[in-house]
Write a protein that holds these residues in place. Structure first.
Motif, short mmCIF file in Angstrom:
data_model
loop_
_atom_site.label_atom_id
_atom_site.label_comp_id
_atom_site.label_asym_id
_atom_site.label_seq_id
_atom_site.Cartn_x
_atom_site.Cartn_y
_atom_site.Cartn_z
N GLY A 263 -7.15 -8.66 4.85
CA GLY A 263 -8.50 -8.31 4.39
C GLY A 263 -9.14 -7.22 5.23
O GLY A 263 -8.53 -6.70 6.18
N ASP B 47 -7.44 -10.57 -2.68
CA ASP B 47 -6.78 -11.89 -2.69
C ASP B 47 -6.08 -12.11 -4.04
O ASP B 47 -4.96 -12.63 -4.12
N TRP C 49 -4.30 -13.22 5.01
CA TRP C 49 -4.69 -13.07 6.42
C TRP C 49 -6.11 -12.56 6.48
O TRP C 49 -6.43 -11.50 5.93
N THR C 50 -6.99 -13.30 7.19
CA THR C 50 -8.39 -12.91 7.23
C THR C 50 -8.96 -13.10 8.63
O THR C 50 -8.20 -13.10 9.61
N ASP C 51 -10.28 -13.26 8.75
CA ASP C 51 -10.88 -13.30 10.09
C ASP C 51 -11.30 -14.71 10.49
O ASP C 51 -12.14 -14.90 11.34
N ILE C 52 -10.72 -15.73 9.83
CA ILE C 52 -11.04 -17.11 10.16
C ILE C 52 -9.78 -17.96 9.92
O ILE C 52 -8.93 -17.58 9.12
N GLY D 175 -8.55 -20.31 8.24
CA GLY D 175 -8.34 -21.11 7.03
C GLY D 175 -9.64 -21.49 6.36
O GLY D 175 -10.73 -21.10 6.80
N MET D 176 -9.51 -22.24 5.27
CA MET D 176 -10.68 -22.75 4.55
C MET D 176 -11.36 -23.81 5.41
O MET D 176 -10.71 -24.78 5.80
N PRO E 181 -19.12 -21.53 7.15
CA PRO E 181 -19.33 -21.30 8.59
C PRO E 181 -20.46 -20.31 8.87
O PRO E 181 -20.93 -20.22 10.00
N ALA F 249 -16.93 -20.41 -1.72
CA ALA F 249 -16.24 -20.24 -0.43
C ALA F 249 -15.64 -18.83 -0.40
O ALA F 249 -14.60 -18.56 -1.00
N LYS F 250 -16.32 -17.95 0.31
CA LYS F 250 -16.02 -16.52 0.21
C LYS F 250 -14.62 -16.15 0.68
O LYS F 250 -14.10 -15.08 0.35
#
Ligand code: ADP
Ligand code: ASP
Ligand code: MG
Length: 436
Positions: free
Chosen positions: A7, A199, A217-220, A222-223, A228, A253-254
């Protein structure tokens, strides 16, 4: 073959791009789907808006500051002057195209061409970077295989027939790079899969080539079990079913594009949500199975309008609901929630483009009331385990907040509440502290 999607933040700087290869592992065959660098698509949206309102000076200034950011990235990303020059040419080409729209008639067609430049830039720059460091890769133009039909539905077969032969042709190459988000529409024009659509690209490619796994692959890590951005102490969920993940993505849930789960579900391809900033973290695995007896997560979707139709005369007469639904069908407006009583039916929509027309037609059936600025709160979990009294716990947790609608029993893994958007934060936090 695995499909790995990175992302915006994961490719958000030269330093981030230089680290990607640690995650990618080019010793195995992979299709790498890249988003635009973070912030780019928002800037492109603004540039398009400026052109649409004929504010050419504003467009020029936005283009110039975005171009400066890319020039800085190129300086940091490349050390070899030859590749730096190649990258500079790429930038000049894409920004020249953006500036060129000042001289043309500007419509939504040109606007979508503008929106596509972010992914074209990130993938081309990354491809040149791989050349500089000597890692063989093939740049796959998504516009050659990603297509949507007249109803804006992606065509998976088109991916299979147009992408698979290219992969077969390059049997000796492990690494393929392509653009997320962008596609061609039924008229062959450049279009996109809506915001956050990279996605969706990854999952569609996974389906089209029957990949063994799709990784987002993102900046957190997982779900998480709540948003958050709003609630403290949220935690990653180890495992979700496709249905649960789809519900959470659709209801706000973005971390996942709303439609992105469906192709993977249909073709039974596991999806992993992973953290670029912490690659060892377990993340979330989405498959056909789910942990039982648990409330998994809470999500919220803003911008909801509730419509109530009251009609003592004919509500429960057969055929009445059909006629109500037909109004929404005619205006291609989808309904998210619905509740009924003897004398009234309430439902919600998020697309208000045709609200006036819909109201007028519904007015023929009875009195119509419209409430704007509402939020759907969606609680996902194993509600079939009713012995746990989960539904009662959800309602108990928010007993101090007025609730406009409750939807329960549509599936055994979802309970949705409609509240005023101003109550959203309170509801999310109360539910979090009482349910987890
Ligand atoms: P990318 O640019 O990698 O696609 P996004 O910004 O689209 O990343 O999605 C990741 C973000 O989604 C996270 O930084 C987080 O703030 C947000 N988010 C919202 N709800 C959730 C959730 N339930 N779990 C994890 N992240 C969530
Ligand atoms: N770049 C696009 C967006 O910002 C697609 C994506 O990042 O998934 O919406
Ligand atoms: Mg995203």
């Amino acid at each position: 073959m695995k499909v790995l999607k990175f992302g915006g933040t994961s490719v958000g700087s030269a330093a981030r791009m230089q680290k990607l290869l640690d995650i990618i592992n080019p010793n195995e065959r992979r299709i790498v789907v890249l988003s635009a660098m973070s912030g780019t698509t928002n800037s492109l949206v603004e540039i398009g808006q400026a052109y649409l309102t004929s504010d050419k000076a504003k467009a020029a200034s936005l283009i110039s500051s975005l171009k400066q950011q890319y020039e800085a990235v190129v300086k940091q990303l490349f050390s070899n002057p030859e590749y730096q020059a190649q990258a500079k040419e790429v930038i000049d080409h894409h920004f020249g195209l953006l500036s060129g729209f000042a001289n043309d008639l500007f419509t939504s067609i040109e606007d979508k061409i503008i929106l596509a430049q972010g992914e074209l830039l990130s993938t081309t720059l990354y491809h040149i970077y791989l050349k500089e460091i000597g890692v063989p890769s093939v740049l796959l133009p998504a516009l050659d295989f990603m297509r949507i039909d007249e109803d804006n539905e992606p065509i998976v077969d088109h991916i299979t027939t147009h992408l698979q032969p290219i992969l077969d042709k390059h049997a000796d190459v492990n690494l393929f790079i392509t653009q997320g988000f962008i596609c061609r529409n039924a008229f062959g024009e450049i279009d996109n899969l809506r915001r956050g659509g990279s996605d969706y690209t990854a999952s569609l490619i996974g389906a089209g080539i029957h990949a063994e796994e799709v990784q987002i692959w993102t900046d957190i890590d997982g779900m998480h079990n709540n948003d958050p951005r709003i609630v403290n102490n949220t935690k990653p969920i180890a495992q979700l079913s496709f249905d649960e993940a789809a519900e959470l993505a659709y209801f706000g849930a973005k971390i996942l594009h709303p439609q992105s789960v469906f192709p993977a579900q249909k073709y039974k391809i596991p999806v992993r949500l992973l953290n670029t900033m912490d690659p060892q973290a377990a993340g979330t695995l989405i498959t056909n199975t789910s942990e039982k007896d648990k409330i998994k997560s809470i999500a919220a979707k803003d911008g909801i309008t509730a419509i109530k139709i009251q009609s003592s005369r004919m509500l429960l007469a057969h055929g009445f609901l059909r006629r109500v639904f037909e109004v929404f069908e005619r205006y291609r407006t989808s309904i998210d929630m619905i509740t009924t009583s003897e004398v009234a039916v309430s439902l919600t929509i998020d697309d208000t483009t045709y609200l006036d027309e819909i109201n007028k037609e519904l007015g023929k059936f009875g009195t119509v009331d419209v409430d704007i600025n509402h939020t759907i709160i969606c609680v996902v979990g194993d509600f079939a385990a009713e012995k746990n009294g989960y539904a009662a716990r959800v309602l108990d947790a928010i007993k101090h907040v007025p609730v406009r609608m409750i939807s329960y029993g549509g599936s055994d893994h979802n309970l949705s509440l409609l509240v005023k958007t101003e109550q959203k934060t309170e509801v999310l936090r109360s539910l979090h502290s009482r349910l987890f």
